[in-house]
Design a protein around this motif. Structure first.
Motif, short mmCIF file in Angstrom:
data_model
loop_
_atom_site.label_atom_id
_atom_site.label_comp_id
_atom_site.label_asym_id
_atom_site.label_seq_id
_atom_site.Cartn_x
_atom_site.Cartn_y
_atom_site.Cartn_z
N VAL A 34 0.73 -1.08 -0.18
CA VAL A 34 -0.34 -0.17 -0.16
C VAL A 34 0.85 1.57 -0.07
O VAL A 34 2.16 1.24 0.71
CB VAL A 34 -1.35 0.08 1.54
CG1 VAL A 34 -1.42 1.30 1.39
CG2 VAL A 34 -2.28 -0.67 0.62
N ASP A 35 0.32 1.86 -0.87
CA ASP A 35 1.08 3.68 -0.36
C ASP A 35 0.03 4.35 -0.76
O ASP A 35 -0.62 4.77 -0.99
CB ASP A 35 2.12 3.75 -1.97
CG ASP A 35 2.57 2.16 -2.60
OD1 ASP A 35 4.00 2.67 -1.94
OD2 ASP A 35 2.20 1.77 -3.54
N PHE A 36 0.48 5.48 0.02
CA PHE A 36 0.05 7.08 -0.18
C PHE A 36 0.33 8.29 0.24
O PHE A 36 1.61 7.26 1.40
CB PHE A 36 -1.64 6.81 0.05
CG PHE A 36 -1.41 6.17 2.25
CD1 PHE A 36 -1.45 7.52 2.99
CD2 PHE A 36 -1.76 5.15 2.59
CE1 PHE A 36 -1.61 6.72 4.26
CE2 PHE A 36 -1.83 5.10 3.67
CZ PHE A 36 -1.49 5.79 4.90
N GLU A 37 1.15 8.94 0.76
CA GLU A 37 0.69 10.09 1.28
C GLU A 37 -0.41 11.43 1.79
O GLU A 37 -1.41 11.11 1.38
CB GLU A 37 0.99 11.61 0.07
CG GLU A 37 3.11 10.75 0.12
CD GLU A 37 3.50 11.65 -1.10
OE1 GLU A 37 3.34 12.74 -1.22
OE2 GLU A 37 4.18 11.62 -1.28
N LEU A 38 -0.56 11.98 2.89
CA LEU A 38 -0.92 12.71 4.30
C LEU A 38 -0.30 13.85 4.42
O LEU A 38 0.77 13.90 4.74
CB LEU A 38 -1.36 11.99 4.89
CG LEU A 38 -2.48 12.25 5.56
CD1 LEU A 38 -4.21 12.88 5.40
CD2 LEU A 38 -2.93 11.81 7.31
N ARG A 39 -0.74 15.12 3.63
CA ARG A 39 -0.61 16.43 4.42
C ARG A 39 -1.01 16.96 5.52
O ARG A 39 -2.31 16.60 5.98
CB ARG A 39 -0.81 16.86 2.75
CG ARG A 39 -0.12 16.97 2.00
CD ARG A 39 -0.62 17.61 0.78
NE ARG A 39 -1.24 18.41 0.23
CZ ARG A 39 -1.95 17.01 -0.52
NH1 ARG A 39 -1.06 16.67 -1.62
NH2 ARG A 39 -3.50 17.33 -1.21
N ALA A 40 -0.48 17.68 5.83
CA ALA A 40 -0.91 18.52 7.42
C ALA A 40 -2.34 19.06 6.93
O ALA A 40 -2.48 19.60 6.50
CB ALA A 40 -0.13 19.51 7.75
N GLY A 41 -3.18 19.00 7.53
CA GLY A 41 -4.12 19.56 8.00
C GLY A 41 -5.47 18.86 6.73
O GLY A 41 -6.99 18.97 7.19
N GLU A 42 -4.92 17.57 6.28
CA GLU A 42 -6.09 16.58 5.40
C GLU A 42 -6.50 15.49 5.95
O GLU A 42 -5.85 15.02 7.02
CB GLU A 42 -4.78 16.41 4.15
CG GLU A 42 -5.38 15.82 2.88
CD GLU A 42 -4.69 15.17 1.95
OE1 GLU A 42 -5.12 14.83 0.55
OE2 GLU A 42 -3.78 14.58 1.95
N THR A 43 -7.78 14.87 5.60
CA THR A 43 -8.35 13.86 5.39
C THR A 43 -8.33 13.03 4.91
O THR A 43 -8.77 13.19 2.93
CB THR A 43 -9.93 13.84 6.28
OG1 THR A 43 -9.86 15.27 6.93
CG2 THR A 43 -10.68 12.60 6.54
N LEU A 44 -7.31 12.09 4.81
CA LEU A 44 -7.19 10.73 3.64
C LEU A 44 -8.89 9.49 4.14
O LEU A 44 -8.22 9.16 5.33
CB LEU A 44 -6.36 10.24 3.67
CG LEU A 44 -5.86 9.07 2.94
CD1 LEU A 44 -6.58 9.28 1.14
CD2 LEU A 44 -4.79 8.57 2.55
N ALA A 45 -9.56 9.92 3.63
CA ALA A 45 -10.45 8.06 3.92
C ALA A 45 -10.21 7.51 3.21
O ALA A 45 -9.27 7.04 2.02
CB ALA A 45 -11.70 8.66 3.44
N ILE A 46 -9.98 5.70 3.85
CA ILE A 46 -9.86 4.70 3.01
C ILE A 46 -11.27 3.84 3.86
O ILE A 46 -11.53 3.37 5.44
CB ILE A 46 -8.29 4.04 3.85
CG1 ILE A 46 -7.36 5.03 4.24
CG2 ILE A 46 -8.57 2.52 3.79
CD1 ILE A 46 -6.08 4.45 4.92
N VAL A 47 -11.78 3.56 2.73
CA VAL A 47 -13.04 2.73 2.43
C VAL A 47 -12.81 1.56 1.88
O VAL A 47 -12.19 0.89 0.95
CB VAL A 47 -13.59 3.27 1.71
CG1 VAL A 47 -14.08 5.24 2.68
CG2 VAL A 47 -13.23 3.66 0.61
N GLY A 48 -13.71 0.72 2.21
CA GLY A 48 -13.61 -0.95 1.51
C GLY A 48 -14.62 -2.06 2.19
O GLY A 48 -15.03 -1.57 3.24
N GLU A 49 -14.81 -2.60 2.05
CA GLU A 49 -15.69 -4.46 2.16
C GLU A 49 -14.97 -4.05 4.18
O GLU A 49 -13.68 -4.54 3.62
CB GLU A 49 -16.00 -5.66 1.71
CG GLU A 49 -17.01 -4.77 0.65
CD GLU A 49 -17.38 -6.00 -0.40
OE1 GLU A 49 -17.95 -6.55 -0.45
OE2 GLU A 49 -15.89 -6.24 -1.32
N SER A 50 -15.84 -5.48 4.68
CA SER A 50 -15.15 -5.72 5.66
C SER A 50 -14.08 -6.68 5.58
O SER A 50 -14.03 -7.34 4.28
CB SER A 50 -16.07 -6.29 6.56
OG SER A 50 -16.73 -5.00 7.10
N GLY A 51 -13.07 -6.62 5.50
CA GLY A 51 -11.65 -8.03 5.40
C GLY A 51 -10.80 -7.06 4.54
O GLY A 51 -9.64 -8.00 3.75
#
Length: 359
Positions: A34-51
């Motif tokens: 898994v690759d991602f970045e997050l900046r200060a003051g930002e909201t990253l949502a991670i979504v998907g089915e259970s599991g």
């Protein structure tokens, strides 16, 4: 602006042990690159089915569990290279809100003791008077009264307990909060209150959120960007507005089609997923979604697609998405089908009325 958090190649494979001697018979590939970045003051949502591995990602970022591979950099520092003691100190700037507030709050501690404990551990309160003052300030921040400090968790409602969990996360003045399904156990009206509270706190303190959820209706109101996960991998990322307006991956389309509409007469595209999620111990070859995808072709069974960015911050792990019907066309077809069904029902009702009158 440089990223506050950088995650690259993150993986977690849990060994499966069987038999009397506990021999390893395989691995559950909960998170698999898994690759991602997050900046200060930002909201990253991670979504998907259970599991799908989204909660595991949150715990890996905080090193609540150790990854099998990958890199996690927070404020430019490699967290995986830190000793346990050094990591404990860094957690002052990285906090978590769990799904069940009652399970995550110590039932034997008063609210005042619970909120005051991290202040003492990190040296943020010089004396007892400073600790009590800070506890009162935290309670006020989340919409509770200072005298609530004398109560125990069981004396609060579910929404109030989640506010306490937020207050505890804020106690050490973090920069990043991982919120793991923070409103899924609450009523809809209370969900809105907690989401609004989190947004106002984010604006006030410049917090960055990793917001883990399966509810896209909730995510739409808090996230700046969304990462969609399926079977341990991210299959699509985009800004929230772009993802809702132009979903590309077939799995993302299916998730959005499942979001309930407030108008019961409204029709929309329906994408039904066949079968269950494959086992994470033995994921399918090629594209992991091909066993449930209506657009799958032979190459999907053989070639694993990369998460390719289009240069406009919209990345998709499907090379064939430009050939799919656009969501608007699918929605129009669904509306035509719905109109036909409604007409058929009206005709049937008319015939029934005629028959009753004739009898």
């Amino acid at each position: 602006m440089s990223a506050l958090l950088e995650v690259a190649g993150l993986a977690k494979h849990f060994p499966v042990r069987r038999g009397a001697f506990g021999l390893v018979s395989g691995h559950v590939r909960a998170v698999d690159g898994v690759d991602f970045e997050l900046r200060a003051g930002e909201t990253l949502a991670i979504v998907g089915e259970s599991g799908c591995g989204k909660s595991t990602v949150g715990r890996l970022v905080l090193r609540l569990i150790e990854p099998s591979a990958g890199q996690v950099r927070f404020e430019g520092e490699d967290l995986l290279a830190l000793s346990d003691g050094a990591m404990r100190a860094r957690r002052q700037r990285m906090q978590v809100i769990f799904q069940d507030p009652y399970a995550s709050l110590n039932p034997r501690m008063t609210v005042g003791a619970m909120l005051g404990e991290p202040l003492m551990l990190h040296g943020l309160a010089k004396n007892e008077a400073a600790r009590k003052a800070r506890v009162g300030e935290l309670l006020d921040l989340v919409g509770l009264r200072p005298d609530h400090a004398r109560r125990y968790p069981h004396e609060f409602s579910g929404g109030q307990r989640q506010r306490l969990a937020i207050a505890r996360a804020l106690a050490v003045e973090p920069k990043l909060i991982v919120a793991d399904e923070p409103v899924s156990a609450l009523d809809v009206s209370i969900q809105a209150q907690v989401i609004n509270l989190m947004r106002s706190l984010q604006q006030r303190f410049g917090l960055a959120y990793i917001f883990i959820s399966h509810d896209l209706a909730v995510v739409k109101h808090i996230a700046d960007r969304i990462a969609v996960m399926y079977l341990g991998k991210i299959v699509e990322t985009a800004t929230t507005d772009e993802l809702f307006r132009n979903p590309r991956h077939p799995y993302t389309r299916a998730l959005l089609a499942a979001v309930p509409l407030p108008d019961p007469t409204a029709a929309r595209e329906r994408t039904l997923l066949e079968g269950d999620i494959p086992s994470a111990m033995n994921p399918p070859s090629g594209c992991r979604f091909h066993t449930r995808c209506t657009f799958a072709r032979e190459a999907c069974k053989r070639d694993e697609p990369a998460l390719a960015d289009d240069g406009q911050a919209h990345a998709t792990a499907c090379p064939y998405w430009p050939e799919f019907p656009p969501p608007a066309v699918l929605a129009e077809a669904a509306n035509r089908d719905a109109d036909r069904i409604r007409l058929t029902r009206l005709q049937a009702a008319f015939v029934n009325n005629q028959q009753r009158e004739a009898s």
